[in-house]
Design a protein around this motif. Structure first.
Motif, PDB file in Angstrom:
ATOM      1  N   ALA A  74     -26.377 -67.097 -15.988  1.00  0.00           N
ATOM      2  CA  ALA A  74     -27.444 -66.008 -16.161  1.00  0.00           C
ATOM      3  C   ALA A  74     -28.257 -66.060 -14.692  1.00  0.00           C
ATOM      4  CB  ALA A  74     -28.167 -66.385 -17.293  1.00  0.00           C
ATOM      5  N   GLY A  77     -25.337 -66.961 -11.195  1.00  0.00           N
ATOM      6  CA  GLY A  77     -24.349 -65.869 -10.999  1.00  0.00           C
ATOM      7  C   GLY A  77     -22.822 -66.273 -11.199  1.00  0.00           C
ATOM      8  N   ARG A  79     -19.294 -66.927 -12.688  1.00  0.00           N
ATOM      9  CA  ARG A  79     -18.569 -66.233 -13.390  1.00  0.00           C
ATOM     10  C   ARG A  79     -17.262 -66.840 -13.719  1.00  0.00           C
ATOM     11  NH1 ARG A  79     -16.683 -60.634 -11.499  1.00  0.00           N
ATOM     12  NH2 ARG A  79     -15.955 -61.722  -9.826  1.00  0.00           N
ATOM     13  N   ASN A 102     -23.009 -63.972 -19.441  1.00  0.00           N
ATOM     14  CA  ASN A 102     -22.342 -63.028 -18.576  1.00  0.00           C
ATOM     15  C   ASN A 102     -21.110 -62.746 -19.151  1.00  0.00           C
ATOM     16  OD1 ASN A 102     -20.607 -61.964 -16.385  1.00  0.00           O
ATOM     17  ND2 ASN A 102     -21.741 -63.190 -14.951  1.00  0.00           N
TER      18      ASN A 102
END
Length: 280
Positions: A74, A77, A79, A102
């Protein structure tokens, strides 16, 4: 809790040894899971006689994992996640936490415990952004060559590598450092490394006394279990930048930039320490 998990055939999954305790299954029992056998429960009872706080340590590790993964997905960032030594699936798994924060997050789990492999693959059948690698974490070259792991790293984006309660199961310290370094070297710049590890502070206090007793009792079942000092655990981060508050008891840890409004409750017998770092 049931004596043993069953599947559609009514049989224990192929390759699972029910005659010896498993690290993953004992940890599952600490968390209230049902995927365990009598040897796992017997070792659990032995541990509880020495350290009745042990289930709290397991729950603290799960809470730490949730806090770390949520912040990474969150706020930082990230992924792409690798959960190395993931253990048996339970509530709030890494992919569930990351993908809640995410939706585009991808996760690769790595574990070679047959119990974990059987349950993990079944759990992930309906999640196309999550994969499972049945690999031996002590062989980084093989793990890094696994197609799922290689694909995750190939994009060159920051990756979060989580090694929770894993490295203390490699008895030789130099070998442990070599393994950790191989993974850190493979991470793209800007990646993150999160570790929790059993600790023996070396200060002669309550934790040192507990570790001495605990080691003697569980050495037959887990001969490779190694309790290490804060300095030794710090060195496993391999030159990455360790965020404050450093390598501390899990109850004392907080996300980067987080503010602790009041002194957290600290169990002076807590043997699990953790930290988070970034690779420059």
């Amino acid at each position: 809790m049931t004596d043993q998990p069953t599947y559609d055939s009514g049989l224990v999954a192929h390759g699972i040894d029910t005659t010896r305790p498993s690290v993953a299954r004992v940890y599952d029992y600490f968390l209230g899971g049902k995927d365990n056998y009598e040897p796992d429960r017997e070792l659990y009872r032995q541990i509880m006689k020495i350290a009745p706080e042990a289930p709290e340590w397991a729950r603290a590790n799960r809470a730490w994992l949730k806090e770390v993964i949520t912040w990474l997905a969150a706020e930082a960032g990230v992924r792409r996640f690798i959960d190395a030594g993931s253990g048996l699936p339970t509530a709030e798994n890494t992919h569930q936490i990351a993908q809640r924060a995410n939706l585009g997050a991808s996760v690769v789990y790595i574990d070679n415990d047959p119990s974990v492999v059987a349950h993990g693959r079944a759990l992930l059948l309906d999640n196309d952004r999550t994969q499972f690698s049945a690999a031996d974490l002590t062989k980084p070259d093989e793990v890094l060559a696994d197609p799922a792991v290689a694909a995750l790293l190939a994009a060159g984006e920051p990756v979060a590598l989580v090694m929770a309660l894993m490295l203390h199961h490699v008895a030789d310290y130099e070998e442990t450092k070599r393994i950790a370094r191989a993974y850190v070297d493979a991470l793209p710049p800007g990646s993150f490394l999160a570790i929790t590890h059993a600790c023996k502070p070396g200060d002669g206090g309550p934790v040192d006394e507990l570790v001495t007793e605990l080691s003697a009792k569980v050495t037959q079942a887990f001969p490779d279990l190694a309790f290490r000092s804060v300095e030794q655990i710090s060195a496993l981060f391999g030159g990455t930048e360790i965020f404050q508050p450093g390598i501390v008891r899990l109850a004392e840890w907080h996300v980067p930039g987080g503010r602790v409004d009041e002194e957290p409750p600290v169990d002076v017998r807590d043997v699990i320490y953790g930290g988070l770092a970034r690779k420059r």
